[in-house]
Scaffold this motif. Structure first.
Motif, PDB file in Angstrom:
ATOM      1  N   ASN A 142      38.280   9.293 -10.252  1.00  0.00           N
ATOM      2  CA  ASN A 142      37.169   8.702  -9.516  1.00  0.00           C
ATOM      3  C   ASN A 142      36.110   8.077 -10.409  1.00  0.00           C
ATOM      4  O   ASN A 142      35.067   7.648  -9.919  1.00  0.00           O
TER       5      ASN A 142
ATOM      6  N   ASP B  20      33.582   0.629  -8.147  1.00  0.00           N
ATOM      7  CA  ASP B  20      33.529   0.952  -6.719  1.00  0.00           C
ATOM      8  C   ASP B  20      32.189   0.629  -6.044  1.00  0.00           C
ATOM      9  O   ASP B  20      32.177   0.009  -4.980  1.00  0.00           O
TER      10      ASP B  20
ATOM     11  N   GLN C 115      34.706  13.901  -6.053  1.00  0.00           N
ATOM     12  CA  GLN C 115      33.462  13.307  -5.591  1.00  0.00           C
ATOM     13  C   GLN C 115      32.348  13.449  -6.635  1.00  0.00           C
ATOM     14  O   GLN C 115      31.499  12.569  -6.763  1.00  0.00           O
TER      15      GLN C 115
ATOM     16  N   SER D  90      32.781  10.664  -8.889  1.00  0.00           N
ATOM     17  CA  SER D  90      32.229   9.436  -8.319  1.00  0.00           C
ATOM     18  C   SER D  90      30.715   9.377  -8.500  1.00  0.00           C
ATOM     19  O   SER D  90      30.155   8.301  -8.731  1.00  0.00           O
TER      20      SER D  90
ATOM     21  N   TYR E  16      27.654  10.700  -3.501  1.00  0.00           N
ATOM     22  CA  TYR E  16      28.782  11.448  -4.040  1.00  0.00           C
ATOM     23  C   TYR E  16      28.452  12.897  -4.353  1.00  0.00           C
ATOM     24  O   TYR E  16      29.333  13.759  -4.323  1.00  0.00           O
TER      25      TYR E  16
END
Length: 412
Positions: free
Chosen positions: A20, A25, A143, A146, A276
């Motif tokens: 991640n 992103d 997460q 992220s 996140y």
């Protein structure tokens, strides 16, 4: 915790954390918009990615079942790295499309495969009763990755003043994850076929038979459709958070000494970091929260309808120029997705044989990509014609209507 934190738990968590660290992103849509693309053109690129992923799902699922899930994961990460390199070195729409195809190879090789590795590990070690909690914690590490990724990405964009460097920087954690995957034990490959002359066709037929059987199980398909449709609505809707954040950042009387890209990077980085962190917490506590409902199907159904309402309300908020409320509603949508994911994986795993788990979970991913390939360009057209707010409002309303068809049967 109700399970042991052994070496494999940390390897699984490390995989998710590194996977991640996709620095692009939080800025992907803004990158495309800076390149001069309309929302429809962006939606078309996502459709190319999703259609390519869909076409490749069956052969890559068979590859995982025949040659091993670990090899499938390695192929995935090599494809991702090629995609990142193309985005970095080229700025042509057709090269963007090519990069999306390589990204699709990565998604197809990866989708469902790592979940199957985890579920196989739990089966071997007789830990299937903690699969929601276990998978939720490993997803929480993803997460958290992220969250860290959004801050690093914001710093890269702020200091470089460009979105290009976030792609080449993403290669580093993916190379590290390749090394991590290479240390997974061979036993997690599951029951794979020996590749001998004359047996390939037979093995393909056997795997495809298992794949088709999933569609004949009505209860399993209801769970798969509920999960995949929510994921598709979420993944298409969440991309519009970036232009909403950009409009919000530009409207603020802050950081006026720097250009719009740098101002936007600060706001985007902070918001995605918060998102996140919350989704990491949601994933780790999915099992606890699911117990507050009378059963898992009830939890899945209720969160589905909440998600639909929040997408529609986010669109209405944009129309009334209440960007803060729209941002908060889409933030909650991220939390819902990460609360639901371990629940859905648990429900699906109860309906599918562990022998074909990689192919089985690929069914869910395949349906998701079909829906995304349809929704992304359509929503792009609506956003170009009448605005992002109306696109989200109409999309959320359609999701609400669809909810009645994908409601999972609750346990009495």
């Amino acid at each position: 915790m109700s399970f042991k934190r052994d070496r494999m738990f940390y390897k699984f968590s490390m995989y998710g954390f590194l996977k991640n660290l996709r620095f692009f992103d939080p800025f992907m849509v803004l990158f495309f918009r800076e390149a001069g693309l309309s929302f429809f053109a962006i939606g078309a690129l996502y459709a190319i990615r999703d259609i390519s992923t869909n076409i490749l799902e069956i052969p890559t699922g068979i590859y995982a079942d025949m040659f091993g899930r670990r090899k499938s994961m390695i192929m995935a990460f090599v494809s991702y790295i090629i995609s990142f390199a193309i985005f970095y070195f080229f700025s042509n729409y057709y090269f963007f499309a090519l990069a999306m195809v390589f990204f699709a190879f990565g998604e197809a090789f990866r989708s469902g495969t790592h979940k199957a590795l985890i579920l196989e590990y739990l089966r071997i070690n007789h830990m299937e009763d903690v699969k929601v909690d276990y998978y939720g914690h490993t997803r929480g590490a993803s997460q958290f990755g992220s969250a860290i990724s959004s801050l690093i990405a914001a710093a890269l964009v702020f200091y470089s003043g460009s979105y290009h460097y976030i792609f080449i920087a993403s290669v580093i954690p993916y190379v590290l994850d390749l090394i991590n995957l290479s240390t997974y034990p061979k036993e997690l490959d599951g029951e794979i076929g020996k590749v001998e002359k004359g047996t390939l066709k037979k093995q393909m037929k056997a795997t495809l038979k298992d794949f088709v059987m999933i569609f004949k199980n009505f209860e399993a398909m209801k769970v798969v459709l509920n999960s995949s449709s929510f994921s598709a609505f979420f993944k298409v809707s969440k991309e519009y958070l970036q232009p909403i954040l950009k409009a919000f950042a530009i409207s603020l009387p802050l950081f006026l000494a720097v250009d719009n890209i740098k101002r936007t990077s600060l706001i985007v980085g902070i918001v995605y970091f918060v998102i996140y962190l919350l989704t990491s917490y949601a994933s780790r506590n999915s099992a606890k929260i699911s117990k507050r409902f009378k059963n898992l199907p009830a939890a899945v159904n209720i969160t589905y309808f909440i998600g639909a309402v929040f997408i529609a309300l986010a669109g209405i908020s944009v129309n009334y120029k209440i960007q803060v409320l729209a941002i908060l509603l889409l933030l909650v949508l991220y939390v819902l997705q990460n609360l639901r994911r371990p629940m859905n994986v648990s429900l699906i795993s109860e309906k599918i044989s562990h022998k074909t788990m990689a192919s089985g979970l690929s069914v869910e991913s395949q349906i998701t990509t079909i829906l995304m390939a349809i929704f992304a360009p359509l929503m792009g057209i609506v956003a170009d014609k009448i605005g992002i707010g109306w696109a989200l409002a109409l999309f959320g309303t359609f999701m609400l209507l669809m909810g009645g068809f994908v409601k999972v049967k609750e346990v009495k």
